[in-house]
Design a protein around this motif. Structure first.
Motif, PDB file in Angstrom:
ATOM      1  N   PHE A  41       0.796  -1.094   0.066  1.00 48.14           N
ATOM      2  CA  PHE A  41       0.000   0.088   0.160  1.00 48.14           C
ATOM      3  C   PHE A  41       0.928   1.327   0.145  1.00 48.14           C
ATOM      4  CE2 PHE A  41      -3.199  -3.059   1.677  1.00 48.14           C
ATOM      5  CZ  PHE A  41      -4.342  -2.599   1.156  1.00 48.14           C
ATOM      6  N   VAL A  42       0.203   2.157  -0.848  1.00 46.58           N
ATOM      7  CA  VAL A  42       0.965   3.579  -0.746  1.00 46.58           C
ATOM      8  C   VAL A  42      -0.087   4.508  -0.525  1.00 46.58           C
ATOM      9  CG1 VAL A  42       2.991   3.095  -2.206  1.00 46.58           C
ATOM     10  CG2 VAL A  42       1.036   3.646  -3.170  1.00 46.58           C
ATOM     11  N   LYS A  43       0.247   5.922   0.197  1.00 47.55           N
ATOM     12  CA  LYS A  43      -0.853   6.595   0.377  1.00 47.55           C
ATOM     13  C   LYS A  43      -1.021   7.436  -1.046  1.00 47.55           C
ATOM     14  CE  LYS A  43      -0.755   8.271   4.647  1.00 47.55           C
ATOM     15  NZ  LYS A  43      -0.211   8.941   5.760  1.00 47.55           N
ATOM     16  N   SER A  44      -2.330   7.676  -1.124  1.00 49.71           N
ATOM     17  CA  SER A  44      -2.884   8.210  -2.296  1.00 49.71           C
ATOM     18  C   SER A  44      -2.165   9.476  -2.430  1.00 49.71           C
ATOM     19  CB  SER A  44      -4.240   8.414  -2.529  1.00 49.71           C
ATOM     20  OG  SER A  44      -4.810   9.261  -3.642  1.00 49.71           O
ATOM     21  N   SER A  45      -1.719  10.152  -3.833  1.00 51.09           N
ATOM     22  CA  SER A  45      -1.401  11.451  -3.853  1.00 51.09           C
ATOM     23  C   SER A  45      -2.271  12.449  -3.755  1.00 51.09           C
ATOM     24  CB  SER A  45      -0.706  11.347  -5.338  1.00 51.09           C
ATOM     25  OG  SER A  45      -1.632  11.321  -6.318  1.00 51.09           O
TER      26      SER A  45
ATOM     27  N   ASP B 294      -8.329   2.481   4.009  1.00 48.71           N
ATOM     28  CA  ASP B 294      -8.321   3.463   5.222  1.00 48.71           C
ATOM     29  C   ASP B 294      -7.037   3.666   5.891  1.00 48.71           C
ATOM     30  OD1 ASP B 294      -8.506   5.686   7.080  1.00 48.71           O
ATOM     31  OD2 ASP B 294     -10.569   5.335   7.424  1.00 48.71           O
ATOM     32  N   SER B 295      -6.254   4.519   5.692  1.00 47.60           N
ATOM     33  CA  SER B 295      -4.773   4.635   6.364  1.00 47.60           C
ATOM     34  C   SER B 295      -5.154   4.665   7.744  1.00 47.60           C
ATOM     35  CB  SER B 295      -4.061   5.663   5.713  1.00 47.60           C
ATOM     36  OG  SER B 295      -4.307   7.130   6.342  1.00 47.60           O
ATOM     37  N   LYS B 296      -6.131   5.256   8.251  1.00 50.27           N
ATOM     38  CA  LYS B 296      -6.356   5.117   9.712  1.00 50.27           C
ATOM     39  C   LYS B 296      -6.676   3.769  10.347  1.00 50.27           C
ATOM     40  CE  LYS B 296      -9.209   8.181   9.524  1.00 50.27           C
ATOM     41  NZ  LYS B 296      -9.730   8.782   8.379  1.00 50.27           N
ATOM     42  N   ALA B 297      -6.861   2.748   9.357  1.00 51.27           N
ATOM     43  CA  ALA B 297      -7.358   1.555   9.962  1.00 51.27           C
ATOM     44  C   ALA B 297      -6.615   0.481   9.058  1.00 51.27           C
ATOM     45  CB  ALA B 297      -8.894   1.271   9.845  1.00 51.27           C
TER      46      ALA B 297
ATOM     47  N   ILE C  44     -10.370  -4.162   3.326  1.00 55.07           N
ATOM     48  CA  ILE C  44      -9.997  -3.785   2.206  1.00 55.07           C
ATOM     49  C   ILE C  44     -10.722  -3.901   1.129  1.00 55.07           C
ATOM     50  CG2 ILE C  44      -7.889  -4.363   0.560  1.00 55.07           C
ATOM     51  CD1 ILE C  44      -6.325  -5.563   3.052  1.00 55.07           C
ATOM     52  N   LEU C  45     -10.900  -2.769   0.326  1.00 54.89           N
ATOM     53  CA  LEU C  45     -11.683  -3.002  -0.757  1.00 54.89           C
ATOM     54  C   LEU C  45     -10.896  -3.635  -1.938  1.00 54.89           C
ATOM     55  CD1 LEU C  45     -14.640  -2.267  -2.156  1.00 54.89           C
ATOM     56  CD2 LEU C  45     -13.610  -0.015  -2.532  1.00 54.89           C
ATOM     57  N   ARG C  46     -11.401  -4.520  -2.504  1.00 54.34           N
ATOM     58  CA  ARG C  46     -10.565  -5.093  -3.856  1.00 54.34           C
ATOM     59  C   ARG C  46     -11.410  -4.824  -5.043  1.00 54.34           C
ATOM     60  NH1 ARG C  46      -9.805  -8.200   0.650  1.00 54.34           N
ATOM     61  NH2 ARG C  46      -7.605  -8.809   1.158  1.00 54.34           N
ATOM     62  N   LEU C  47     -10.920  -4.241  -6.072  1.00 54.78           N
ATOM     63  CA  LEU C  47     -11.433  -3.845  -7.159  1.00 54.78           C
ATOM     64  C   LEU C  47     -10.504  -4.512  -8.542  1.00 54.78           C
ATOM     65  CD1 LEU C  47     -11.770  -0.072  -6.567  1.00 54.78           C
ATOM     66  CD2 LEU C  47     -13.650  -1.778  -6.470  1.00 54.78           C
ATOM     67  N   THR C  48     -11.168  -4.572  -9.595  1.00 51.16           N
ATOM     68  CA  THR C  48     -10.452  -4.936 -10.814  1.00 51.16           C
ATOM     69  C   THR C  48      -9.721  -3.938 -11.393  1.00 51.16           C
ATOM     70  OG1 THR C  48     -12.162  -4.578 -12.469  1.00 51.16           O
ATOM     71  CG2 THR C  48     -12.119  -6.826 -11.662  1.00 51.16           C
ATOM     72  N   PRO C  49      -8.577  -3.833 -11.979  1.00 52.21           N
ATOM     73  CA  PRO C  49      -8.047  -2.705 -12.412  1.00 52.21           C
ATOM     74  C   PRO C  49      -8.903  -1.943 -13.404  1.00 52.21           C
ATOM     75  CG  PRO C  49      -6.501  -4.390 -12.696  1.00 52.21           C
ATOM     76  CD  PRO C  49      -7.928  -5.251 -12.226  1.00 52.21           C
TER      77      PRO C  49
ATOM     78  N   ASP D  65      -5.292  13.907   8.105  1.00 51.03           N
ATOM     79  CA  ASP D  65      -5.806  12.220   8.128  1.00 51.03           C
ATOM     80  C   ASP D  65      -6.848  11.481   7.557  1.00 51.03           C
ATOM     81  OD1 ASP D  65      -3.367  12.293   9.882  1.00 51.03           O
ATOM     82  OD2 ASP D  65      -4.496  12.975  11.902  1.00 51.03           O
ATOM     83  N   GLU D  66      -7.037  12.029   6.426  1.00 56.17           N
ATOM     84  CA  GLU D  66      -8.035  11.733   5.630  1.00 56.17           C
ATOM     85  C   GLU D  66      -7.481  10.942   4.493  1.00 56.17           C
ATOM     86  OE1 GLU D  66     -10.778  14.756   4.644  1.00 56.17           O
ATOM     87  OE2 GLU D  66     -11.339  15.241   6.569  1.00 56.17           O
ATOM     88  N   CYS D  67      -6.954   9.640   4.599  1.00 63.09           N
ATOM     89  CA  CYS D  67      -5.969   9.424   3.777  1.00 63.09           C
ATOM     90  C   CYS D  67      -6.599   7.747   3.155  1.00 63.09           C
ATOM     91  CB  CYS D  67      -4.488   9.065   4.186  1.00 63.09           C
ATOM     92  SG  CYS D  67      -3.901  10.624   4.757  1.00 63.09           S
ATOM     93  N   VAL D  68      -6.282   7.551   1.953  1.00 67.42           N
ATOM     94  CA  VAL D  68      -6.571   6.474   1.401  1.00 67.42           C
ATOM     95  C   VAL D  68      -5.506   5.673   0.876  1.00 67.42           C
ATOM     96  CG1 VAL D  68      -7.684   5.379  -0.607  1.00 67.42           C
ATOM     97  CG2 VAL D  68      -8.843   7.226   0.549  1.00 67.42           C
ATOM     98  N   GLU D  69      -5.193   4.668   1.213  1.00 67.29           N
ATOM     99  CA  GLU D  69      -4.227   3.697   0.538  1.00 67.29           C
ATOM    100  C   GLU D  69      -4.393   3.066  -0.382  1.00 67.29           C
ATOM    101  OE1 GLU D  69      -1.224   3.905   4.467  1.00 67.29           O
ATOM    102  OE2 GLU D  69      -2.432   2.382   4.289  1.00 67.29           O
ATOM    103  N   VAL D  70      -3.546   2.837  -1.471  1.00 64.11           N
ATOM    104  CA  VAL D  70      -3.783   2.047  -2.819  1.00 64.11           C
ATOM    105  C   VAL D  70      -2.540   1.029  -2.989  1.00 64.11           C
ATOM    106  CG1 VAL D  70      -4.486   2.322  -5.258  1.00 64.11           C
ATOM    107  CG2 VAL D  70      -5.247   3.873  -3.692  1.00 64.11           C
ATOM    108  N   ALA D  71      -3.000   0.028  -3.239  1.00 69.92           N
ATOM    109  CA  ALA D  71      -2.021  -1.213  -3.790  1.00 69.92           C
ATOM    110  C   ALA D  71      -2.245  -1.621  -5.262  1.00 69.92           C
ATOM    111  CB  ALA D  71      -1.890  -2.249  -2.810  1.00 69.92           C
TER     112      ALA D  71
END
Length: 57
Positions: free
Chosen positions: A6-10, A33-36, A41-46, A16-22
């Protein structure tokens, strides 16, 4: 854990309202959610992730 890197969204704000994406697993884009980091984990197709991010523009 899950194998996701995971990396924090640009687009996350500094309040502290951060979304992380892998993107490191070919068939899945994972979002959390970076706070949790141990939370759900929400998993999506590309394609679904691309459609979502395109709709935000």
């Amino acid at each position: 854990m899950t194998g996701f890197d995971f990396v924090k969204s640009s687009h996350s704000s500094g309040s502290d309202e951060c979304v992380e994406v892998a993107h490191n697993i070919a068939s899945t884009v994972a979002v959390r959610d970076s706070k949790a980091p141990d939370g759900p984990i929400l998993r999506l197709t590309p394609k679904a992730w691309q459609d979502f991010t395109t709709s935000l523009r």
